[in-house]
Design an enzyme around this catalytic site. Sequence first.
Site, mmCIF file in Angstrom:
data_model
loop_
_atom_site.group_PDB
_atom_site.id
_atom_site.type_symbol
_atom_site.label_atom_id
_atom_site.label_comp_id
_atom_site.label_asym_id
_atom_site.label_seq_id
_atom_site.Cartn_x
_atom_site.Cartn_y
_atom_site.Cartn_z
ATOM 1 N N GLU A 1 0.832 -1.205 0.000
ATOM 2 C CA GLU A 1 0.000 0.000 0.000
ATOM 3 C C GLU A 1 0.867 1.255 0.000
ATOM 4 O OE1 GLU A 1 -3.326 0.134 -0.183
ATOM 5 O OE2 GLU A 1 -3.561 -2.038 -0.144
ATOM 6 N N GLU B 1 -6.338 3.746 7.056
ATOM 7 C CA GLU B 1 -5.755 3.235 5.812
ATOM 8 C C GLU B 1 -5.560 1.724 5.893
ATOM 9 O OE1 GLU B 1 -5.061 3.297 2.116
ATOM 10 O OE2 GLU B 1 -5.057 5.297 2.990
ATOM 11 N N LYS C 1 -15.114 0.313 -2.034
ATOM 12 C CA LYS C 1 -13.759 0.871 -2.070
ATOM 13 C C LYS C 1 -13.790 2.390 -1.920
ATOM 14 C CE LYS C 1 -11.252 -2.523 -4.768
ATOM 15 N NZ LYS C 1 -10.396 -2.659 -5.955
ATOM 16 N N ASP C 2 -14.730 3.032 -2.597
ATOM 17 C CA ASP C 2 -14.841 4.487 -2.497
ATOM 18 C C ASP C 2 -15.194 4.932 -1.079
ATOM 19 O OD1 ASP C 2 -14.261 4.630 -5.180
ATOM 20 O OD2 ASP C 2 -16.336 4.998 -5.818
ATOM 21 N N TRP D 1 -5.249 20.238 14.048
ATOM 22 C CA TRP D 1 -4.009 21.002 14.050
ATOM 23 C C TRP D 1 -4.279 22.486 13.835
ATOM 24 C CZ3 TRP D 1 1.403 19.549 13.918
ATOM 25 C CH2 TRP D 1 1.611 18.239 14.349
#
Length: 122
Positions: A30, A71, A96-97, A114
């Site tokens: 990946e 991920e 998948k999307d 942040w």
Amino acid sequence: MASNEPRGPRQILQAFRYSAQGLYAAWRHEASFRMEIYLATPLIPLGIYLGATAAERALMAGSVLLVPMLELLNGGLEAIVDKTTPELHVLAGRAKDMGSAAVFFAMMNAAMVWSLVLWSRW
């Protein structure tokens, strides 16, 4: 399926091995995971350094850590979809999307955390 076997040091070590195998597979297969780890490596210590309170440190570091975590799940989802449905299918593409969208939201969350923490200083 739940396991009825007793838990102990051997099972904990085996669980650690499975996790290490998963990390190795993600690193090897990946590209997005590798890129996110490259970014997380300096950002997590930087977030701990820049946070003024323990809560700020946890939010800044944790928001960055959430991205590669999602991920990993997305990569697992994509592998399962590819294994079960080798041909193009609208539902496979949708799955998948949606996994990709989860990673995107984690990235937006990190950017927002942040920004809010650092903006409050200026």
